[in-house]
Design a protein around this motif. Sequence first.
Motif, mmCIF file in Angstrom:
data_model
loop_
_atom_site.group_PDB
_atom_site.id
_atom_site.type_symbol
_atom_site.label_atom_id
_atom_site.label_comp_id
_atom_site.label_asym_id
_atom_site.label_seq_id
_atom_site.Cartn_x
_atom_site.Cartn_y
_atom_site.Cartn_z
ATOM 1 N N ASN A 1 2.162 -4.194 7.593
ATOM 2 C CA ASN A 1 1.031 -4.122 8.525
ATOM 3 C C ASN A 1 -0.102 -3.270 7.938
ATOM 4 O OD1 ASN A 1 2.289 -5.800 10.341
ATOM 5 N ND2 ASN A 1 3.076 -4.140 11.595
ATOM 6 N N ARG A 2 -0.444 -3.554 6.713
ATOM 7 C CA ARG A 2 -1.554 -2.944 5.954
ATOM 8 C C ARG A 2 -1.307 -1.510 5.496
ATOM 9 N NH1 ARG A 2 -5.296 -4.521 10.311
ATOM 10 N NH2 ARG A 2 -5.107 -6.767 10.383
ATOM 11 N N VAL A 3 -0.112 -0.967 5.714
ATOM 12 C CA VAL A 3 0.218 0.384 5.266
ATOM 13 C C VAL A 3 1.190 0.273 4.090
ATOM 14 C CG1 VAL A 3 1.300 2.582 5.888
ATOM 15 C CG2 VAL A 3 -0.083 1.337 7.576
ATOM 16 N N GLU A 4 0.828 0.884 2.962
ATOM 17 C CA GLU A 4 1.696 0.798 1.791
ATOM 18 C C GLU A 4 3.002 1.535 2.051
ATOM 19 O OE1 GLU A 4 0.441 0.714 -2.581
ATOM 20 O OE2 GLU A 4 0.952 2.817 -2.183
ATOM 21 N N VAL A 5 4.129 0.815 1.828
ATOM 22 C CA VAL A 5 5.444 1.402 2.033
ATOM 23 C C VAL A 5 6.242 1.492 0.735
ATOM 24 C CG1 VAL A 5 5.616 0.761 4.468
ATOM 25 C CG2 VAL A 5 6.460 -0.819 2.722
ATOM 26 N N PHE A 6 5.771 0.798 -0.312
ATOM 27 C CA PHE A 6 6.472 0.838 -1.595
ATOM 28 C C PHE A 6 5.496 0.502 -2.707
ATOM 29 C CE2 PHE A 6 8.919 -1.129 -5.035
ATOM 30 C CZ PHE A 6 9.903 -0.175 -5.241
ATOM 31 N N ARG A 7 5.635 1.214 -3.833
ATOM 32 C CA ARG A 7 4.813 0.942 -5.019
ATOM 33 C C ARG A 7 5.681 1.185 -6.250
ATOM 34 N NH1 ARG A 7 -0.304 0.766 -7.037
ATOM 35 N NH2 ARG A 7 -1.274 0.940 -5.005
ATOM 36 N N ALA A 8 5.502 0.321 -7.260
ATOM 37 C CA ALA A 8 6.219 0.494 -8.517
ATOM 38 C C ALA A 8 5.287 0.184 -9.675
ATOM 39 C CB ALA A 8 7.437 -0.427 -8.572
ATOM 40 N N ASP A 9 5.341 1.022 -10.702
ATOM 41 C CA ASP A 9 4.639 0.769 -11.952
ATOM 42 C C ASP A 9 5.687 0.282 -12.940
ATOM 43 O OD1 ASP A 9 2.153 1.627 -10.969
ATOM 44 O OD2 ASP A 9 2.671 3.718 -11.393
ATOM 45 N N LEU A 10 5.537 -0.953 -13.401
ATOM 46 C CA LEU A 10 6.523 -1.570 -14.282
ATOM 47 C C LEU A 10 6.034 -1.524 -15.727
ATOM 48 C CD1 LEU A 10 7.328 -4.673 -12.056
ATOM 49 C CD2 LEU A 10 8.430 -2.457 -12.061
ATOM 50 N N SER A 11 6.955 -1.773 -16.670
ATOM 51 C CA SER A 11 6.598 -1.760 -18.086
ATOM 52 C C SER A 11 7.406 -2.824 -18.822
ATOM 53 C CB SER A 11 6.877 -0.382 -18.685
ATOM 54 O OG SER A 11 8.268 -0.135 -18.717
#
Length: 106
Positions: free
Chosen positions: A53-63
């Motif tokens: 609902n437009r609120v960031e709940v997870f973020r990942a920086d991949l490589s």
Amino acid sequence: MAARIQIPRQAKRGEVVEVRVLIQHPMETGFRHDDVGRLIKRNVINAFSCRYNRVEVFRADLSSGIAANPYLQFFTVAEASGSLEFTWIDDEGVRGTERQPIAVSG
């Protein structure tokens, strides 16, 4: 880029829900060579995020250490009916987006 996303269709308010995402992407590391010996250009997903609902709940920086067709699994808390929106971008600037609805009761 397509993705398979698994979340429960329904949940109770306050329930912890599991989110599974499988993104179809070759994740080229830049270290492999093609059939004639040329280096294959690096192209990996470098950023992934999930908004509830437009609120960031997870973020990942991949490589480049992530295998082809990356699989991500995480948890979030069901707070209100709405949707989870998944966004990712690779080294070539190609952006993928998927959305999944969730119905929350109680």
